[in-house]
Scaffold this motif. Structure first.
Motif, mmCIF file in Angstrom:
data_model
loop_
_atom_site.group_PDB
_atom_site.id
_atom_site.type_symbol
_atom_site.label_atom_id
_atom_site.label_comp_id
_atom_site.label_asym_id
_atom_site.label_seq_id
_atom_site.Cartn_x
_atom_site.Cartn_y
_atom_site.Cartn_z
ATOM 1 N N MET A 30 0.750 -1.093 0.009
ATOM 2 C CA MET A 30 -0.197 0.042 0.028
ATOM 3 C C MET A 30 0.873 1.438 -0.038
ATOM 4 S SD MET A 30 -3.149 -0.860 -0.335
ATOM 5 C CE MET A 30 -3.907 0.525 -0.139
ATOM 6 N N GLY A 31 1.725 1.073 0.817
ATOM 7 C CA GLY A 31 2.827 2.380 0.913
ATOM 8 C C GLY A 31 3.299 2.529 -0.498
ATOM 9 N N LEU A 32 3.933 1.502 -1.303
ATOM 10 C CA LEU A 32 4.405 1.680 -2.661
ATOM 11 C C LEU A 32 3.432 2.212 -3.731
ATOM 12 C CD1 LEU A 32 6.677 1.303 -4.268
ATOM 13 C CD2 LEU A 32 5.880 -1.068 -4.967
ATOM 14 N N CYS A 33 2.168 1.912 -3.574
ATOM 15 C CA CYS A 33 1.031 2.234 -4.388
ATOM 16 C C CYS A 33 0.973 3.572 -4.248
ATOM 17 C CB CYS A 33 -0.151 1.568 -4.096
ATOM 18 S SG CYS A 33 -0.370 -0.033 -4.720
ATOM 19 N N VAL A 34 0.822 4.046 -2.732
ATOM 20 C CA VAL A 34 0.567 5.554 -2.467
ATOM 21 C C VAL A 34 2.068 6.460 -3.058
ATOM 22 C CG1 VAL A 34 0.655 7.251 -0.805
ATOM 23 C CG2 VAL A 34 -0.687 5.219 -0.598
ATOM 24 N N TYR A 35 3.175 6.074 -3.000
ATOM 25 C CA TYR A 35 4.437 6.572 -3.506
ATOM 26 C C TYR A 35 4.145 6.818 -4.990
ATOM 27 C CZ TYR A 35 9.057 7.372 -5.178
ATOM 28 O OH TYR A 35 10.025 8.017 -5.896
ATOM 29 N N LEU A 36 3.778 5.762 -5.590
ATOM 30 C CA LEU A 36 3.968 5.665 -7.214
ATOM 31 C C LEU A 36 2.782 6.746 -7.713
ATOM 32 C CD1 LEU A 36 4.334 2.046 -7.769
ATOM 33 C CD2 LEU A 36 6.010 3.960 -8.240
ATOM 34 N N ILE A 37 1.681 6.685 -6.936
ATOM 35 C CA ILE A 37 0.487 7.653 -7.312
ATOM 36 C C ILE A 37 1.004 9.104 -7.083
ATOM 37 C CG2 ILE A 37 -1.762 8.182 -6.469
ATOM 38 C CD1 ILE A 37 -2.493 5.388 -6.140
ATOM 39 N N VAL A 38 1.530 9.322 -5.992
ATOM 40 C CA VAL A 38 1.900 10.926 -5.764
ATOM 41 C C VAL A 38 3.230 11.060 -6.519
ATOM 42 C CG1 VAL A 38 3.028 12.091 -3.792
ATOM 43 C CG2 VAL A 38 1.168 10.668 -3.227
ATOM 44 N N ALA A 39 4.227 10.328 -6.752
ATOM 45 C CA ALA A 39 5.425 10.830 -7.561
ATOM 46 C C ALA A 39 4.895 10.609 -8.899
ATOM 47 C CB ALA A 39 6.671 9.569 -7.182
ATOM 48 N N TYR A 40 4.191 9.896 -9.632
ATOM 49 C CA TYR A 40 3.873 9.876 -10.947
ATOM 50 C C TYR A 40 2.727 10.466 -11.505
ATOM 51 C CZ TYR A 40 8.236 7.224 -10.865
ATOM 52 O OH TYR A 40 9.469 7.055 -10.810
ATOM 53 N N LEU A 41 1.938 10.840 -10.535
ATOM 54 C CA LEU A 41 0.422 11.346 -11.199
ATOM 55 C C LEU A 41 0.225 12.663 -10.338
ATOM 56 C CD1 LEU A 41 -1.789 8.212 -11.011
ATOM 57 C CD2 LEU A 41 -0.814 9.300 -12.968
ATOM 58 N N VAL A 42 0.320 12.851 -8.831
ATOM 59 C CA VAL A 42 -0.149 14.040 -8.175
ATOM 60 C C VAL A 42 1.080 15.097 -8.541
ATOM 61 C CG1 VAL A 42 -0.518 14.818 -5.935
ATOM 62 C CG2 VAL A 42 -1.507 12.796 -6.507
ATOM 63 N N PRO A 44 3.633 15.470 -10.725
ATOM 64 C CA PRO A 44 3.569 16.127 -12.123
ATOM 65 C C PRO A 44 2.354 17.109 -12.471
ATOM 66 C CG PRO A 44 4.159 13.762 -12.219
ATOM 67 C CD PRO A 44 3.609 14.050 -10.912
ATOM 68 N N ALA A 45 1.288 16.664 -11.993
ATOM 69 C CA ALA A 45 0.041 17.563 -12.038
ATOM 70 C C ALA A 45 0.350 18.931 -11.670
ATOM 71 C CB ALA A 45 -1.225 16.924 -11.720
ATOM 72 N N LEU A 46 0.705 18.878 -10.414
ATOM 73 C CA LEU A 46 0.961 20.054 -9.454
ATOM 74 C C LEU A 46 1.838 20.822 -10.243
ATOM 75 C CD1 LEU A 46 0.851 18.815 -5.824
ATOM 76 C CD2 LEU A 46 -0.736 20.213 -6.959
ATOM 77 N N TRP A 47 3.227 20.419 -10.487
ATOM 78 C CA TRP A 47 4.105 21.043 -11.138
ATOM 79 C C TRP A 47 3.443 21.624 -12.638
ATOM 80 C CZ3 TRP A 47 8.275 23.505 -10.323
ATOM 81 C CH2 TRP A 47 9.015 24.301 -11.284
ATOM 82 N N LYS A 48 2.643 21.048 -13.265
ATOM 83 C CA LYS A 48 2.215 21.513 -14.499
ATOM 84 C C LYS A 48 0.998 22.940 -14.127
ATOM 85 C CE LYS A 48 1.876 18.045 -18.075
ATOM 86 N NZ LYS A 48 1.087 17.241 -18.773
ATOM 87 N N ARG A 49 0.591 22.461 -13.022
ATOM 88 C CA ARG A 49 -0.256 23.886 -12.520
ATOM 89 C C ARG A 49 0.573 24.910 -12.172
ATOM 90 N NH1 ARG A 49 -4.084 24.322 -7.432
ATOM 91 N NH2 ARG A 49 -5.088 26.314 -8.046
ATOM 92 N N TYR A 50 1.846 24.506 -11.337
ATOM 93 C CA TYR A 50 2.694 25.634 -10.955
ATOM 94 C C TYR A 50 3.230 26.450 -12.021
ATOM 95 C CZ TYR A 50 6.921 27.606 -9.036
ATOM 96 O OH TYR A 50 7.888 28.668 -8.529
#
Length: 134
Positions: A30-42, A44-50
């Motif tokens: 579960m920790g790995l899944c959360v990390y992957l979601i944050v690192a590769y989805l959340v 990059p989306a935040l950086w694009k917005r920034y």
């Protein structure tokens, strides 16, 4: 004839607890899944917005890009000369050409990190400037 005073489900076994290793493996998964979601989805989306909110970054040629177009590292050094001249100067300064990305370099990075050894030729991620791989 005596009557039993046990509740109707008394003959069932109590539920067994999940072994500790299974709970630990589930937690790690579960920790790995959360990390992957944050690192590769959340992120990059935040950086694009920034980046959209700061137009000064949009056309700045001093920022590299990743292969999929995300902003990479800022450029803080410019070297002027032919490729042979720059390589010669870099070698004289004690700099090393990076090893190519791949399984061999990945394993060497992992081993050198665990054993706390330097890896002077460690590869870096592929970044692009002016449409060319740097």
């Amino acid at each position: 004839m005596p009557m039993s005073v046990l509740p109707p489900d008394a003959d069932q076994q109590p539920p067994r607890r999940t072994p500790l290793w299974r709970r630990a493996a589930f937690g790690l998964g579960m920790g790995l899944c959360v990390y992957l979601i944050v690192a590769y989805l959340v992120m990059p989306a935040l950086w694009k917005r920034y980046e959209r909110r700061h137009p000064a970054l949009a056309d700045t040629p001093g920022i590299t890009r990743t292969g999929d177009g995300h902003p990479g590292d800022p450029i803080n050094v410019a070297l002027i000369g032919s490729e042979a001249e720059v390589r010669s100067i870099m070698r004289a300064a004690g700099w090393f050409p990076a090893d190519p990305l791949g399984l061999k370099s990945d394993l060497k990075i992992a081993a050198d990190t665990v054993l706390k050894r330097p890896y002077d030729e460690a590869p870096v991620s592929s970044l692009y400037l002016f449409g060319r791989k740097e």
